[in-house]
Design a protein around this motif. Sequence first.
Motif, short mmCIF file in Angstrom:
data_model
loop_
_atom_site.label_atom_id
_atom_site.label_comp_id
_atom_site.label_asym_id
_atom_site.label_seq_id
_atom_site.Cartn_x
_atom_site.Cartn_y
_atom_site.Cartn_z
N SER A 586 0.88 -1.08 0.14
CA SER A 586 0.05 -0.31 0.01
C SER A 586 1.00 1.10 0.29
O SER A 586 0.46 2.41 -0.29
N PHE A 587 2.18 1.64 0.74
CA PHE A 587 2.78 2.83 1.09
C PHE A 587 3.37 2.78 -0.48
O PHE A 587 3.52 3.41 -0.98
N ASN A 588 4.18 1.71 -0.66
CA ASN A 588 4.70 1.54 -2.09
C ASN A 588 3.59 2.24 -3.27
O ASN A 588 4.15 3.19 -4.32
N SER A 589 2.12 1.89 -3.60
CA SER A 589 1.78 3.15 -4.50
C SER A 589 1.52 3.83 -3.81
O SER A 589 1.05 4.85 -5.03
N ILE A 590 1.62 5.19 -2.96
CA ILE A 590 1.29 6.11 -2.24
C ILE A 590 2.02 6.31 -3.01
O ILE A 590 2.99 7.72 -3.58
N ALA A 591 3.36 5.67 -2.27
CA ALA A 591 5.39 6.56 -3.33
C ALA A 591 5.07 6.47 -4.52
O ALA A 591 5.75 7.58 -4.66
N GLY A 592 4.80 5.62 -4.84
CA GLY A 592 5.20 5.52 -6.71
C GLY A 592 5.42 4.39 -6.90
O GLY A 592 6.13 4.41 -8.59
N PHE A 593 6.07 3.01 -6.33
CA PHE A 593 6.47 1.97 -6.60
C PHE A 593 5.81 1.41 -6.81
O PHE A 593 7.04 0.05 -8.06
N ASN A 594 4.18 1.05 -7.07
CA ASN A 594 3.81 0.01 -8.02
C ASN A 594 2.97 0.95 -8.62
O ASN A 594 2.32 2.27 -8.00
N THR A 595 1.33 0.67 -9.34
CA THR A 595 0.64 0.69 -10.03
C THR A 595 -0.35 -0.12 -9.32
O THR A 595 -0.35 -0.82 -10.17
N PRO A 596 -1.48 0.68 -9.07
CA PRO A 596 -2.72 -0.63 -8.73
C PRO A 596 -3.38 -0.59 -9.60
O PRO A 596 -3.69 0.20 -10.80
N ALA A 597 -4.13 -1.81 -9.82
CA ALA A 597 -5.03 -2.01 -10.60
C ALA A 597 -6.31 -1.59 -10.90
O ALA A 597 -6.77 -1.00 -11.77
N GLU A 598 -6.96 -0.80 -9.68
CA GLU A 598 -8.17 -0.62 -9.15
C GLU A 598 -7.39 1.00 -7.87
O GLU A 598 -6.94 0.97 -8.05
N GLY A 599 -8.59 2.19 -8.25
CA GLY A 599 -8.49 2.77 -7.14
C GLY A 599 -7.63 3.89 -7.59
O GLY A 599 -7.64 3.81 -9.06
N THR A 600 -7.15 5.34 -6.60
CA THR A 600 -6.82 5.95 -7.09
C THR A 600 -5.85 7.29 -5.87
O THR A 600 -6.51 6.21 -4.32
N VAL A 601 -5.40 7.67 -5.90
CA VAL A 601 -4.00 8.02 -5.01
C VAL A 601 -3.74 9.76 -5.75
O VAL A 601 -3.75 9.56 -5.91
N LYS A 602 -4.33 10.43 -4.10
CA LYS A 602 -4.51 11.32 -4.50
C LYS A 602 -3.22 11.82 -3.69
O LYS A 602 -3.31 11.72 -1.65
N LEU A 603 -2.42 12.90 -3.56
CA LEU A 603 -1.31 13.38 -3.01
C LEU A 603 -2.01 15.00 -2.88
O LEU A 603 -1.96 15.70 -4.63
N TYR A 604 -1.31 15.53 -1.78
CA TYR A 604 -2.39 17.62 -2.10
C TYR A 604 -3.85 17.70 -2.84
O TYR A 604 -3.01 18.41 -3.41
N GLY A 605 -4.31 16.68 -2.74
CA GLY A 605 -5.68 17.04 -3.67
C GLY A 605 -5.41 16.53 -4.86
O GLY A 605 -6.50 17.02 -5.74
N LEU A 606 -4.14 16.26 -5.69
CA LEU A 606 -4.28 15.75 -6.91
C LEU A 606 -3.85 14.71 -7.49
O LEU A 606 -3.17 13.17 -5.95
N ASP A 607 -4.44 13.77 -8.19
CA ASP A 607 -4.52 12.42 -8.51
C ASP A 607 -3.69 12.08 -9.31
O ASP A 607 -2.63 12.04 -10.12
N VAL A 608 -2.63 11.34 -8.67
CA VAL A 608 -1.23 10.86 -8.88
C VAL A 608 -1.19 9.46 -9.02
O VAL A 608 0.18 8.85 -9.69
#
Lengths: 801, 295
Positions: A586-608
């Motif tokens: 989960s941590f890595n999908s926030i930091a960008g080391f893997n790409t989630p198959a579904e769902g979204t990650v937002k940082l500072y309100g921006l979809d990253v």
Amino acid sequence: MTSRQGAVAEGTSAAGTEHVPLDAVDGVTGNGHNDGDLGRVEHYVAELRAERARRSADPVVKSRRYARGQLVVLAVILVFPWLPFTSFSVLGRANLAGQYALIATALVVLTGWVGQVSLGHAAFVGIGAYVTGIANEAWGLDFPFNAFAGAVCGALLASLLGMVALRVRGLYLAVATLIFSWTADAFLFQQEFLTKHSSIVLDPIGKPGGYPYLDFTSRRTYYYLIWAVVGAAIIFMTSLRDRKIGRAFFAIRGSEMAAASLGIDVVRTKLVAFAISGTIAGLAGGMLMVGAQVVTTDQFNTGQSLFFLAIAVVGGLTSLPGAVAAGVFFAALEEVFFRVPSIGAYLQLVSAFLLAAVLLLYPGGLAAIGRAFGERIVDFSDHHVRPRVGPVLRRLLPWRRSDPLEPPDPETKEERGVAEVTGRPRRSTRVDTETPEASVIEVGGATRPRRQLPPIVEGLVSRLQAPIERFRANRMAQRQVRDSRQVIDFAAALRPPEEPEEEPEQEVAVDLEADDDEALMAWETLKLADPDLPASTRDDRRPLIEVDGVVVRFGGLTAVNDFSMKVCEGEIVGLIGPNGAGKTTSFNSIAGFNTPAEGTVKLYGLDVTNFPVHLRSRLGVARTFQAIQLFPQLDVFDNLLVATYLADQSGLFGSMFLTGTSLFQEYESRRRVREVIELLGLEDVAHRSVADLPFGVLRMVEIARALVTGAPLMMLDEPASGLDDTETERLAQLVRFIRSLGVTILLIEHDVKMVTGVSDYMYVLDQGTPIAQGTPDEIKRNPAVIAAYLGESPDDVEESA
Amino acid sequence: MEAITSILLSMPLVGAYAIFGLGIVVIYQASRVLNLAHGGQAMFSAYAYFSMTNWGIPPIIAFVLGIAFGGALGYLVERFFVRPLRPVSQTAQTVGTVAALGLFIAVASRLWGTGGERIPGIFPAGAIDIGSTQISYAEIGVFVVMLGVSAALFVFLKFTDYGLAMRGTADNRTAAGLMGVDPDLATSAAWVLGGASAALAGILLGAATSIHPTTLSLQAIPAFVAALIGGMGSMPGVLVGSLIVGIAQGLAPVLPFTEDIEGGPQLILAAITFMVMGSRGETIVAAGDVRAGSL
């Protein structure tokens, strides 16, 4: 033995200083030790040596220490063609040495610094040579423009190779470059359109007897030309190495993951390295053509590629002076074998043998031999030569205008006073931290510490103040524009605090000076202004991380299933779960080391969700790694310095050509790193190699590195793993302390005790599925969580309750 | 038809590349070193075989001795050019093999000259007619031997304890040591095996064509590509890689794009290499091949 020599040398020089009162003004060498007391002198020498050892990793200081040696080398290079034994043949070898040195420099940048093994540099040299020929004959370009054309094509070809080979590294890249060189030799250099101008007529520049007059057929003229090019390449590359881009190179070599997490665009930086290396190699090819005015394909075959790498390796692979030394070494070898006909036929054999010998006996190459030798002579030069020559030279320099006949200006006097009171040289870190007011100067209206920069740089900085200030104001405007678009202002980290006295961390910083342990104790006793944030007010705070329904799959395995979480400004959020629960995923999908198959990650309100790692870092996210990812080639200080990458506003050309901005940024970066080092009490290890340090300290260094970035959001991946109870306790203190600096923290752990102790809010994962969230107290009582950790089903727990 | 003939004619190349590639992979698997001296070892062993036949030793005995000599060379390269550099870095170890390659070429040039030699084969002279051209028994021999060697290596590495020890050592020397494997011995064994296979390929290829200090040393380069296509790890992968590389090389002179181009085979090879890099790159990285500071 060495220490005694040093002491004796110091003794003589100390006696000499009695006649040169100016020395007393000089902070490093004078300071009233002119009484001939050998015991005190020895103590002083020991102090100096320790100080130098502490600071030897500082490139600025290093360059100052070697400045004199460089002058000697420069003098030798300048007079070499006029020495009696310099025959026509020797001069030719000297020119060859310059060409080798240039090619080895290209390899040092790419292979030594970025770690991209190249077995194909002959191709770049070749294209440089042939294009120079074409530019001269077909396009009518004179020197130096024809050689520039060669350099540009070298850069293009290298970038091409870099682009196709970007996704591979290490030995795979080595194979790719090998094939590349092989193909260039068998295909590219057989093409008529490229090689038809392999023999050129180079018009001299100017008229005979006139000035300037450059006749390229004269070996002496060419000698100065090639060595000027080598000198320029060395200067620019040294400058590059010691600044932002160079550090990014070493960071990529050390750990691409960590480099990306600090905001370094790994792909782009590698391409830059390929292009720079190709430029130098292409230029070397151009110079080859200019020198001989005829080239053959033999000079650029695969064997030559391997030979070029051999030169760089013999030189030490990371060292530019080593590259030059190795170039001279191989050229000299050729001359020796040319001179002695009876052994002449064995040149190839002996070169191969020497390569093997150097490699096996001195894996660090000629550079390592030079360093070992240099350590022995540096003491002598510093203590003996300097007090006599120093003042004279210094009087000639405009920015060191202290005249012994005039009273010293107040600032100097005060420094001297401090030095005398403490009995230490002025430049010791200790003196500066104890009396900050003695070590600050006004630069550009703001208060900044002044130590660390040598006078020559200081002078430059003060002269360039006005344009820098203009530039800064300009950039400030740009920054305000960007701020309005919610982009993190990393450069803020490099700006000194507005009102330092009132910041709580300053208080701590003073306490930290005592001792590492005491400093940590101080955190415990010091009631930091760090109240727990009540969960009820959560919705009022700005969310920095929003994860919504993330699913991560590895092949058929669903590692994380429908995970959602939120981290709001100012919080410490804990994410816990047993081993294998999917925390790190989960941590890595926030930091960008893997790409989630579904769902979204937002940082500072921006979809990253689909942003690469380095762009997420640019939004203001710093992280640490469960398996520590420090850069093994750099010491602690430089490891932290890499983290100023985003804050440092200077660019490639600024780094290379040493503009005022880049100097200023470098200065600010170093100040920032020292600040964090003092804050975390890492002074003792600041100039130690990370390879020598214990695990607990490395953790601290990694957290410090994340802190240096100035990112408002820090993600810690199992920071307590591998730490003992005491260290974990300290870590918890540290986490709260970092939050008190205004940093929001996401903490991943399986140490439940630690996380519940520091967190404001917690999420719990088990087997890839979120099972609970709430305040630490709620989590501690949650039956599902207890079950997950104790291995009972929730029903059992409820029943027993 | 012409194309089929070319493919058939490229079979000896496929065989040679496969034997080279298997040796490269065995060494890489055991020590994570790219043995750039592989071609040099093959060349040197082929010259040793040449000298032995000149001394009157029957080819078949010289052949066995030559392979043993190749194994010894492999041991020496590992012992003196690679092992001392292990503490330094992977790059240094690979550069160590470059030094060995330079030394082999230099020594061979001193001992046997740079004129190139023809060496006697172990297969009977003669050839089979295929279409408009012929394929010699020596060339067929290379392919057949390749099949045998790869089967033997496959069984050895996959189904024997020695093979397991070698693979384990490559992954984690310390752990292998704790399991009772002598890591140095396992690495040496892999290099002996690799060296012997290099000698085998060198002698067979030399007998089918000719030997020359530089040319034969560089003939291992396509084998690196073959090994790369196979992912540097799997035996069948190397065979497939050799097929692709060998056939591409054989087809270059008859393909419409490349028939008139000098260096066409190399161009095709480069194109294959970079295509493989592009498609495999990510998996290579994801497989954890790259560790922090491994270079």
